[in-house]
Design a protein around this motif. Structure first.
Motif, PDB file in Angstrom:
ATOM      1  N   GLN A 196      13.615  -9.684  11.297  1.00 57.76           N
ATOM      2  CA  GLN A 196      14.946  -9.095  11.195  1.00 57.76           C
ATOM      3  C   GLN A 196      14.963  -7.988  10.142  1.00 57.76           C
ATOM      4  N   THR A 197      15.767  -6.957  10.397  1.00 60.21           N
ATOM      5  CA  THR A 197      15.935  -5.857   9.447  1.00 60.21           C
ATOM      6  C   THR A 197      17.216  -6.085   8.652  1.00 60.21           C
ATOM      7  N   VAL A 198      17.104  -6.081   7.334  1.00 60.12           N
ATOM      8  CA  VAL A 198      18.257  -6.329   6.453  1.00 60.12           C
ATOM      9  C   VAL A 198      18.279  -5.253   5.372  1.00 60.12           C
ATOM     10  N   PRO A 199      19.448  -5.023   4.731  1.00 59.17           N
ATOM     11  CA  PRO A 199      19.549  -3.990   3.691  1.00 59.17           C
ATOM     12  C   PRO A 199      18.598  -4.192   2.520  1.00 59.17           C
ATOM     13  N   THR A 200      18.255  -5.446   2.221  1.00 55.24           N
ATOM     14  CA  THR A 200      17.388  -5.712   1.066  1.00 55.24           C
ATOM     15  C   THR A 200      15.925  -5.389   1.336  1.00 55.24           C
ATOM     16  N   ASP A 201      15.613  -4.838   2.517  1.00 54.27           N
ATOM     17  CA  ASP A 201      14.237  -4.437   2.815  1.00 54.27           C
ATOM     18  C   ASP A 201      13.822  -3.192   2.038  1.00 54.27           C
ATOM     19  N   HIS A 202      14.793  -2.507   1.439  1.00 55.66           N
ATOM     20  CA  HIS A 202      14.496  -1.261   0.725  1.00 55.66           C
ATOM     21  C   HIS A 202      13.487  -1.506  -0.399  1.00 55.66           C
ATOM     22  N   GLY A 203      12.384  -0.810  -0.322  1.00 58.12           N
ATOM     23  CA  GLY A 203      11.354  -0.917  -1.353  1.00 58.12           C
ATOM     24  C   GLY A 203      10.351  -2.025  -1.119  1.00 58.12           C
ATOM     25  N   VAL A 204      10.634  -2.969  -0.212  1.00 58.21           N
ATOM     26  CA  VAL A 204       9.714  -4.088   0.026  1.00 58.21           C
ATOM     27  C   VAL A 204       9.351  -4.197   1.510  1.00 58.21           C
ATOM     28  N   LYS A 205       9.663  -3.142   2.286  1.00 57.66           N
ATOM     29  CA  LYS A 205       9.390  -3.199   3.732  1.00 57.66           C
ATOM     30  C   LYS A 205       7.904  -3.381   4.007  1.00 57.66           C
ATOM     31  N   THR A 206       7.070  -2.678   3.251  1.00 52.23           N
ATOM     32  CA  THR A 206       5.625  -2.819   3.441  1.00 52.23           C
ATOM     33  C   THR A 206       5.176  -4.252   3.131  1.00 52.23           C
ATOM     34  N   SER A 207       5.688  -4.802   2.056  1.00 48.10           N
ATOM     35  CA  SER A 207       5.353  -6.192   1.700  1.00 48.10           C
ATOM     36  C   SER A 207       5.812  -7.150   2.782  1.00 48.10           C
ATOM     37  N   LYS A 208       6.968  -6.865   3.356  1.00 46.80           N
ATOM     38  CA  LYS A 208       7.505  -7.736   4.405  1.00 46.80           C
ATOM     39  C   LYS A 208       6.619  -7.706   5.643  1.00 46.80           C
ATOM     40  N   ASP A 209       6.198  -6.512   6.047  1.00 47.41           N
ATOM     41  CA  ASP A 209       5.321  -6.389   7.217  1.00 47.41           C
ATOM     42  C   ASP A 209       3.969  -7.057   6.952  1.00 47.41           C
ATOM     43  N   THR A 210       3.458  -6.862   5.745  1.00 46.20           N
ATOM     44  CA  THR A 210       2.168  -7.465   5.399  1.00 46.20           C
ATOM     45  C   THR A 210       2.269  -8.987   5.385  1.00 46.20           C
ATOM     46  N   LEU A 211       3.389  -9.502   4.870  1.00 44.82           N
ATOM     47  CA  LEU A 211       3.593 -10.952   4.839  1.00 44.82           C
ATOM     48  C   LEU A 211       3.677 -11.518   6.251  1.00 44.82           C
ATOM     49  N   MET A 212       4.404 -10.858   7.124  1.00 45.83           N
ATOM     50  CA  MET A 212       4.522 -11.330   8.498  1.00 45.83           C
ATOM     51  C   MET A 212       3.160 -11.334   9.194  1.00 45.83           C
ATOM     52  N   ASN A 213       2.364 -10.291   8.972  1.00 46.05           N
ATOM     53  CA  ASN A 213       1.020 -10.246   9.561  1.00 46.05           C
ATOM     54  C   ASN A 213       0.132 -11.356   9.022  1.00 46.05           C
ATOM     55  N   ALA A 214       0.239 -11.629   7.707  1.00 47.97           N
ATOM     56  CA  ALA A 214      -0.573 -12.684   7.095  1.00 47.97           C
ATOM     57  C   ALA A 214      -0.201 -14.052   7.655  1.00 47.97           C
ATOM     58  N   ILE A 215       1.083 -14.286   7.845  1.00 47.71           N
ATOM     59  CA  ILE A 215       1.534 -15.567   8.392  1.00 47.71           C
ATOM     60  C   ILE A 215       1.079 -15.721   9.839  1.00 47.71           C
ATOM     61  N   GLN A 216       1.190 -14.646  10.616  1.00 48.56           N
ATOM     62  CA  GLN A 216       0.730 -14.717  12.005  1.00 48.56           C
ATOM     63  C   GLN A 216      -0.774 -14.934  12.092  1.00 48.56           C
TER      64      GLN A 216
END
Length: 622
Positions: A407-427
């Motif tokens: 999901q895309t949320v306003p708090t993704d600002h500045g941490v979007k790369t970390s979020k994508d990397t975390l999702m890939n690591a979990i998968q």
């Protein structure tokens, strides 16, 4: 007529001017050197002064009153008067074999194990005074008696009960872990077990925390593991699964033993968060600054006091900043969370005093957004660390977490790369779970989840695997002359419930999207039972799946047999980690010379006492 006091004294053979107390062997003067000056005043004073609290002086008073009072008057005033011989018998200390003495020793031994007390507590003045006050007739044994007699005896009692409980159970799940003591150069290999009985009552027990010297190679671990199972007469066919960490030596050891094993979900999540988020340069930079800020207040009482005054002035709750532990990612989460909660007070402190490092406004925003990103992971860590969590929770939890990260949320600002990397690591780290039979069969057999959290392809594969196992059980039952009963299954309704938690909310969203079970043709009774079970509404997440199966045993007999097997497995090795948290209290600086054998017995007793005293379950788990 001789005084009653002579029932408690004898004349000294060496000097007739002195008397010997029969209770304590004290040598007491009789009042002079001449026979005419002899009296009993000193003797009575001795009884009153030295034996007031052990019953001897009371016995003297009662005997004197009985002797001096007229017969009728004595009968009226002292109807319960006991003979002198009985009074003396009452004053005797408990023998070692007295049931009352054994019961007290048993309670003291349990206290030592539960409260991590050293054996030498029985030599402490305060403890001795307390025991003497509570039971004056009890003689407190030495610390060696407790370590060499009481400890092995209590271990044997619990071990015998545990053997009885384990005997006959076909599917037992285990957790294992390795631990190295900080207080002494000792490494321990832990083994815990859990299983469900015929009434779906969950049992947990610690079997071992034995010493594992030398290099922890796969061969050494494998041999030690097989030895532990043999000591409990547990055949490999009885082992359902072993939950362990992801170390290569442990993984290979389980393979060498020929045992099914799975990695600890909490440990896998720890690796995913560390490699995807906390190891990034920008994140590690402000974590390092946060550690410096926390360390400043931790190591300076002046700074800590000043911060408390600022908290009071700014009307901020007085809470201490938390220091993190490098091996626990969620401790870093809690540290950053405590810093954000005290951001205003820290900023005010930085104006008046000097801090070793400070966070910029941009970094504070990144910290807050990172906490929002990691919050579902922290919720998941707490959820899977509960004692009631099973392997059935893995697939739904990972599915919910992945959907939440997409999901895309306003708090993704500045941490979007970390979020994508975390999702890939979990998968990557959890990508195999829908192909693991233990996970998907356990999920199907959990009435809270069933087949609602699978992808379409995985749902069909998992359902067919469950169907095959049910047919196999039905064939075995028919071969033994026990056909499946033919009563029609009743419908069950889903319990209502709401949860505002974001991760739990994602569970509900997934359930609403997949609320229809796959329909199969009802060819046999097994197919009808499976279809009936899967078509019923799922239970709310707050409900207990074991209670469901306990009340539905007569409806789904084949399903019940598999549910008892697959819902017995935990999804983490937290039980073993809790065992070694307790070991850290047993083998500390005060007891750094405690042998591993006695340490293991103490841990065994502490963790398994709820089997004897169920009221201690909550205390031991904490």
């Amino acid at each position: 007529m001789a005084s009653i006091v002579w029932d408690f004294f004898t004349v000294s053979e060496e000097d007739i001017s002195r008397a010997i107390c029969t209770k304590c062997s004290a040598n007491i003067a009789r009042g002079g050197n001449k026979t005419s000056s002899f009296n009993i005043s000193n003797l009575i004073s001795h009884l009153k002064r030295q034996h007031r609290y052990d019953g001897v002086f009371k016995a003297y008073e009662d005997a004197s009153a009985a002797k001096e009072a007229p017969p009728k008057l004595a009968a009226k005033k002292c109807p319960g008067l006991v003979p002198i011989a009985a009074a003396f018998e009452k004053c005797k200390k408990f023998s070692r074999d007295d049931p009352r003495a054994k019961a007290i020793c048993d309670f003291i031994m349990e206290m030592m194990a539960l409260d991590d007390q050293p054996f030498t507590i029985v030599e402490d003045t305060g403890f001795c005074r307390l025991v003497n006050h509570l039971e004056p007739w009890f003689v407190l044994p030495s610390c060696r008696y407790f370590s060499d007699v009481c400890l092995p005896a209590k271990y044997d009692v619990i071990a015998t009960l545990l053997h009885t409980l384990i005997d006959g159970n076909k599917d037992i799940s285990f957790t294992t872990d390795l631990w190295t003591c900080d207080a002494s150069p000792v490494s321990l290999l832990g083994l815990t077990a859990q299983w469900l009985d015929k009434d779906f009552k969950l049992y947990r027990a610690v079997l071992h925390a034995q010493e594992l010297p030398g290099s922890h190679t796969a061969t050494l671990i494998s041999e030690a593991f097989e030895d532990m199972l043999q000591r409990w007469n547990i055949a490999k066919e009885m082992v359902h699964v072993v939950l362990r960490d992801n170390g290569r030596n442990v993984v290979k050891a389980m393979d060498d033993c020929g045992l099914a094993s799975l990695g600890c979900m909490a440990h896998t999540l720890q690796l995913a968060v560390n490699e995807a988020v906390l190891s990034q340069r920008a994140v590690s930079d402000y974590i390092a600054i946060g550690r410096k800020i926390v360390g400043h207040f931790k190591h300076s009482q002046v700074a800590s006091t000043a911060l408390e005054k600022l908290q009071e002035r700014l009307q901020i709750p007085k809470t201490r900043l938390q220091q993190d532990v490098a091996t626990r990612w969620n401790s870093t989460f809690y540290m950053l969370k405590s810093l954000v909660a005290q951001k205003q007070a820290i900023a005010a402190y930085a104006i008046e005093y000097k801090l070793p490092a400070t966070l910029s406004a941009h970094q504070w925003t990144l910290v807050e957004n990172m906490l929002t990103l990691l919050d579902p992971c922290e919720q998941l860590t707490r959820s899977i660390s509960k004692a009631t969590t099973t392997a059935a929770d893995v697939i739904p939890s990972v599915h919910a977490l992945t959907c939440l990260l997409k999901q895309t949320v306003p708090t993704d600002h500045g941490v979007k790369t970390s979020k994508d990397t975390l999702m890939n690591a979990i998968q990557t780290r959890f990508g195999h779970i829908e192909a693991e039979p233990l996970y998907y069969l356990a999920t199907l057999l959990d009435p809270r989840y069933k087949n609602r959290y699978f992808t379409l392809a995985s749902k069909r594969q998992a359902t067919e695997m469950l169907r095959e196992k049910l047919h196999s059980i039905e064939d075995d039952r028919a071969a033994h002359g026990s056909p499946h009963p033919d009563e029609p299954p009743a419908k069950r309704s889903r319990a209502d419930g709401n949860n505002n938690n974001s991760l739990m909310g994602m569970f509900d969203e997934i359930l609403e999207e997949n609320n229809e079970a796959t329909v199969h043709q009802k060819n046999t009774r097994v197919d009808a039972d499976l279809e009936s079970y899967l078509s019923e509404p799922t239970l709310h997440l707050s409900r207990c799946p074991l209670e469901y199966w306990r009340s539905n045993q007569s409806r789904f007999k084949c399903l019940v047999q598999l549910a008892r097997k697959y819902l017995s497995a935990p999804c983490t090795s937290v039980d073993s980690e809790r065992l070694f948290s307790a070991a850290g209290h047993v083998m500390d600086e005060r007891r750094n010379r405690l042998t591993c054998e006695k340490a293991e017995m103490l841990l065994f007793i502490k963790k398994n006492l709820p089997l004897i005293h169920p009221e201690l379950t909550k205390t031991v788990e904490e």
